[in-house]
Design an enzyme around this catalytic site. Structure first.
Site, PDB file in Angstrom:
ATOM      1  N   GLY A 209      20.373   7.715  63.686  1.00  0.00           N
ATOM      2  CA  GLY A 209      18.921   7.722  63.910  1.00  0.00           C
ATOM      3  C   GLY A 209      18.556   8.589  65.097  1.00  0.00           C
ATOM      4  O   GLY A 209      19.393   9.325  65.615  1.00  0.00           O
ATOM      5  N   ASN A 210      17.281   8.506  65.513  1.00  0.00           N
ATOM      6  CA  ASN A 210      16.860   9.266  66.696  1.00  0.00           C
ATOM      7  C   ASN A 210      15.801   8.471  67.455  1.00  0.00           C
ATOM      8  O   ASN A 210      15.422   7.374  67.035  1.00  0.00           O
ATOM      9  CB  ASN A 210      16.360  10.650  66.285  1.00  0.00           C
ATOM     10  CG  ASN A 210      15.169  10.579  65.361  1.00  0.00           C
ATOM     11  OD1 ASN A 210      14.102  10.118  65.738  1.00  0.00           O
ATOM     12  ND2 ASN A 210      15.355  11.002  64.119  1.00  0.00           N
ATOM     13  N   ARG A 211      15.356   9.018  68.564  1.00  0.00           N
ATOM     14  CA  ARG A 211      14.520   8.239  69.494  1.00  0.00           C
ATOM     15  C   ARG A 211      13.030   8.280  69.188  1.00  0.00           C
ATOM     16  O   ARG A 211      12.230   7.756  69.966  1.00  0.00           O
ATOM     17  CB  ARG A 211      14.754   8.733  70.927  1.00  0.00           C
ATOM     18  CG  ARG A 211      16.127   8.327  71.456  1.00  0.00           C
ATOM     19  CD  ARG A 211      16.348   8.874  72.844  1.00  0.00           C
ATOM     20  NE  ARG A 211      15.252   8.538  73.744  1.00  0.00           N
ATOM     21  CZ  ARG A 211      15.065   9.118  74.922  1.00  0.00           C
ATOM     22  NH1 ARG A 211      15.874  10.073  75.317  1.00  0.00           N
ATOM     23  NH2 ARG A 211      14.058   8.757  75.690  1.00  0.00           N
TER      24      ARG A 211
END
Ligand code: CTP
Length: 403
Positions: A209-211
């Site tokens: 995932g990412n932020r």
């Protein structure tokens, strides 16, 4: 308190109980808030609640504290008036310039931005009388929010719910930052916005995932809906954000799902904004069962490139469709964030590109944002630091001028 002076009008509907949360949010953001309930609002929430949360006295009529002339002074001195909930009756009285209580008298003396957040049953909202009153108030420069859809007081559902207090607070801040941020210039337009970060599954319990929190995309959807557009929001993973009022939300997980949802949603759309953080790569293999730790070293992770959705949207662009991309850049030895942004705009072929300089706690997971808005026509607008809704309003200005 010496923050902006806000008058919070509360009309007599069941959603009046939500005004206490809105009041709390406004005071916690440093605003000095004076609550002006109608007499019927006090049937739902006691004056003590408003007095305790605002730290200021509460009156409904024009005959209390007469020497201070509050029915003139409060409106004159306000930086913003928010009426939440605004009932059908309150909208009617405001539209016709009645001044039969302290709230409506203050609405006549206020020269600051005025934000009405309607809440009522669907039939009352859709009635020609209410719609005419809303149009009249808007034509005079007031902002009347589109209500949310969903469960009303009883078992019935439909448009008429008060937007989330967090959303009203965000739009209130927007009007303080920029009083003309919510014109009805997207009325009759259909727009699609993507938001959040995609999650690329490895096995049934893990993902890459990412932020991205989705806040910027949600702000874009929210502002477009309140500027009159029919909005589809394709949302990947986000922080816990409430659905924006009057927006059609489609939830997706991976980049592949986002691609499918976007390709379906953009048909016939006037504008598309790709603010989602789409993963560039996904695990090449998706394990059917949870990958066990075992006793040997794990296999290296093998990745496959995801399709570039933005480029695909540009490739299949319908005549007249305006396409906006986002670029979060850090700058490196080859150039600064703006340099990389210009190269990306050319590479992606979109009409507009919002460039955010990220790193050092900027842009991700925070309420504020700043950057540049680059146009394929060579234009370059600096986006000063402010709320994500403010940045969204500047993006929609640029889109509206190109439609
Ligand atoms: N984007 C997309 N599909 C992808 C990757 C990105 O549609 N697979 C979109 C994003 O939503 C954003 C824009 O492309 O609007 C730029 O995203 P970014 O990650 O900055 O671009 P990349 O092409 O991945 O560029 P790079 O990794 O070289 O910085």
């Amino acid at each position: 308190m010496n923050g902006p002076r806000v008058l919070l009008g509360v009309a007599g509907g069941i959603a009046a109980y939500k005004s206490a949360e809105l009041l709390r949010r406004l005071t916690e953001s440093g605003h000095s808030v004076r609550v002006l309930p109608t007499a019927s609002a006090l049937e739902f929430v006691g004056a003590a609640t408003f007095e305790a949360l605002s730290g200021q006295p509460v009156q409904t009529g024009v005959f209390a504290d007469v020497p201070a002339v509050p029915h003139v002074k409060l409106g004159q001195e306000a930086d913003l008036v928010v009426v939440a909930p605004a009932t059908a009756d309150l909208l009617a009285r405001a539209a016709h310039g009645r001044a039969d209580d302290l709230l409506t008298a203050s609405l006549l003396t206020a020269r600051c931005p005025v934000l009405f957040a309607p809440a009522m049953h669907t039939e009352m909202w859709e009635h020609a009388a209410t719609q005419d009153n809303v149009a009249l108030l808007r034509s005079r420069g007031s902002v009347v929010l589109e209500p949310a859809s969903g469960r009303l007081t009883g078992k019935d559902t439909g448009p008429g719910r008060l937007p989330d207090p967090a959303e009203i607070a965000e739009l209130a801040r927007l009007l303080l930052e920029r009083p003309d941020a919510l014109p009805q210039d997207l009325a009759g337009r259909r727009v699609v916005v993507s938001a959040g970060g995609t999650r690329e599954p490895l096995d049934p319990v893990r993902f890459l995932g990412n932020r991205s929190s989705g806040r910027q995309g949600y702000a874009l959807a929210r502002v477009a809906a309140q500027r009159g557009a029919a909005v589809t929001l394709v949302a990947a993973h986000t922080a816990e954000l409430g659905d924006p009022a009057a927006v059609d939300v489609v939830r997706v997980g991976s980049a592949a799902q986002m691609r499918d949802a976007m390709l379906a949603a953009v048909k016939g759309a006037d504008a598309v904004v790709m603010s989602a953080a789409v993963a560039d790569f996904r695990p090449s293999a998706l394990a059917e069962h949870k990958i066990k730790k075992g006793s040997t070293d794990p296999d290296p992770l093998v990745l496959t490139k995801n399709p570039d959705i933005l480029r695909e949207l540009v490739g299949g662009r319908e005549p007249g469709q305006v396409i906006v991309g986002f670029a979060a850049e850090t700058g490196d030895a080859d150039g600064d964030a703006l340099h990389h942004g210009r190269a990306k705009l050319a590479r992606k072929g979109c009409d507009l590109l919002v460039v955010n300089a990220v790193g050092d706690g900027r842009a991700f997971e925070v309420p504020d944002n700043a950057g540049w808005l680059l146009g394929a026509d060579g234009s370059e607008v600096e986006l000063a630091n402010g709320s994500k809704a403010l940045l969204a309003s500047r993006v929609w200005d640029a889109v509206a001028s190109r439609l």
